[in-house]
Design a protein around this motif. Structure first.
Motif, mmCIF file in Angstrom:
data_model
loop_
_atom_site.group_PDB
_atom_site.id
_atom_site.type_symbol
_atom_site.label_atom_id
_atom_site.label_comp_id
_atom_site.label_asym_id
_atom_site.label_seq_id
_atom_site.Cartn_x
_atom_site.Cartn_y
_atom_site.Cartn_z
ATOM 1 N N SER A 188 12.074 -1.794 4.609
ATOM 2 C CA SER A 188 10.871 -2.322 5.258
ATOM 3 C C SER A 188 10.574 -1.410 6.442
ATOM 4 N N ASP A 189 9.661 -1.835 7.317
ATOM 5 C CA ASP A 189 9.316 -0.959 8.437
ATOM 6 C C ASP A 189 10.222 -1.159 9.649
ATOM 7 N N ASN A 214 4.887 0.466 -0.086
ATOM 8 C CA ASN A 214 5.870 0.258 0.979
ATOM 9 C C ASN A 214 6.465 1.565 1.487
#
Length: 350
Positions: A188-189, A214
């Motif tokens: 994820s970020d 993503n």
């Protein structure tokens, strides 16, 4: 050797970027965990001869199909069997461990094998919640909490021996200690932002989290927010990709079906060792199961050496990464080794 030079490397042969390997010590039907660990060791020796840049192992717990529960122990064994290959964790799940223990383990590895050890860190449990609780022995609320950034800073202070003088741990000396490359891994970020803030190299799990844009989003955040550090002067990004090359396209898809079925069984709570390709061919998929397999394989590269090599070049061009780490889902070591051999030959890595 500086951390910058340990992190960075030139691509070999015609490869667009350095190619590395992620291995989970997969346990196939008819094999034992010991067989899987011996196969991983043989694969690392072969990877070194073939010219791969790094060989990382991942931390997973409670899975009959995966024998890499203890990366530092396995890395020590692999390092003793090789001489030049960079070895590391892809990754150690830091919330499962006391930072001091990780510092001592990897400080020991770095002292035994200078310039060859990478410490890749993740924040997922690498297991189900009950197993995570058994590992951490904290309350359910604590297991579900997120103190990854605090643990990371503590780990770095232990390795570097630079706690503030008024910190309770300032008097603790880690022996062996010393700096070594730390990578942040993510799907994820979150880790992208943290790696950028701290000036660390970043690896994104495109192989299982690459759908719906993503990968590009996380890499953009990392590059746009990157702050130079003593460890790294500019962003350095890597992605993981699932690949399987064989002598023919049909053989590649036959072998890849076993890995796909294994992931399907895992995601639907049916824990078992990796099925054989024959079992995968005979399995009767429901429509929903077939859709799930198709979605998982949408980010995979499966085919002949030329087809997979072309896909690798496309991935590098699409995401502009500095390095690519490939992993192969297959039932047994023969298919995995052959896949890595074909890719190395396609790029003339050696």
């Amino acid at each position: 050797m500086s951390l910058n030079s340990q992190i960075r490397a030139d691509a070999g042969g015609s490869a667009p970027v350095p190619l590395s390997i992620l291995d989970l010590a997969g346990v196939g039907e008819g094999a034992t965990p010991g067989d899987a660990l011996r196969s991983t060791t043989e694969l690392a020796v072969r990877a070194e001869a073939l010219g791969y840049q790094r060989f990382w192992v991942a931390e997973h717990h409670g899975l009959p199909a995966v024998a890499s529960a203890s990366p530092p122990v396995l890395i020590a064994h692999l390092a003793a069997a090789t001489s030049t290959l960079r070895l590391g964790s892809g990754g150690v799940m830091l919330p499962n461990h006391a930072p001091l223990a990780v510092a001592e383990q990897f400080g020991t590895l770095a002292a035994l094998h200078p310039g060859r050890i990478d410490l890749g860190l993740g924040r997922a449990p690498g297991s189900d919640q009950l197993t995570a609780y058994a590992l951490r022995r904290r309350s359910a609320d604590d297991v579900n909490g997120d103190d990854f950034a605090d643990r990371l800073m503590e780990l770095r202070h232990f390795l570097d021996g630079d706690f503030p003088v008024d910190h309770p741990f300032a008097g603790i000396q880690v022996t062996p200690g010393g700096s070594l490359p730390i990578w942040l891994l993510g799907s994820s970020d979150y880790s992208a932002r943290l790696a950028a803030l701290l000036g660390l190299p970043f690896a994104f799990a495109h192989h299982f989290a690459g759908a719906a844009g993503n990968t590009e989003a996380a890499l953009d955040i990392y590059r746009d927010s990157f702050r130079p550090s003593a460890d790294l002067s500019e962003p350095y990004s890597m992605i993981g990709a699932t690949v399987l090359a064989a002598d023919t396209d049909s053989q590649a898809r036959y072998e890849a079906a076993a890995g796909a079925l294994s992931m399907l069984l895992l995601r639907t709570g049916r824990l078992r060792r990796i099925p054989t390709p024959t079992q995968a061919a005979e399995y009767r998929y429901s429509t929903a199961e077939r859709d799930l397999v198709d979605a998982m394989q949408s980010t995979e590269l499966i085919g002949t050496a030329d087809e997979v090599a072309g896909g690798i070049r496309d991935l590098v061009q699409q995401f502009g990464v500095d390095e690519l780490m490939i992993t192969t889902r297959a039932h047994g070591p023969k298919a995995r080794v052959r896949s890595f051999e074909l890719i190395a030959e396609a790029f003339d890595l050696a």
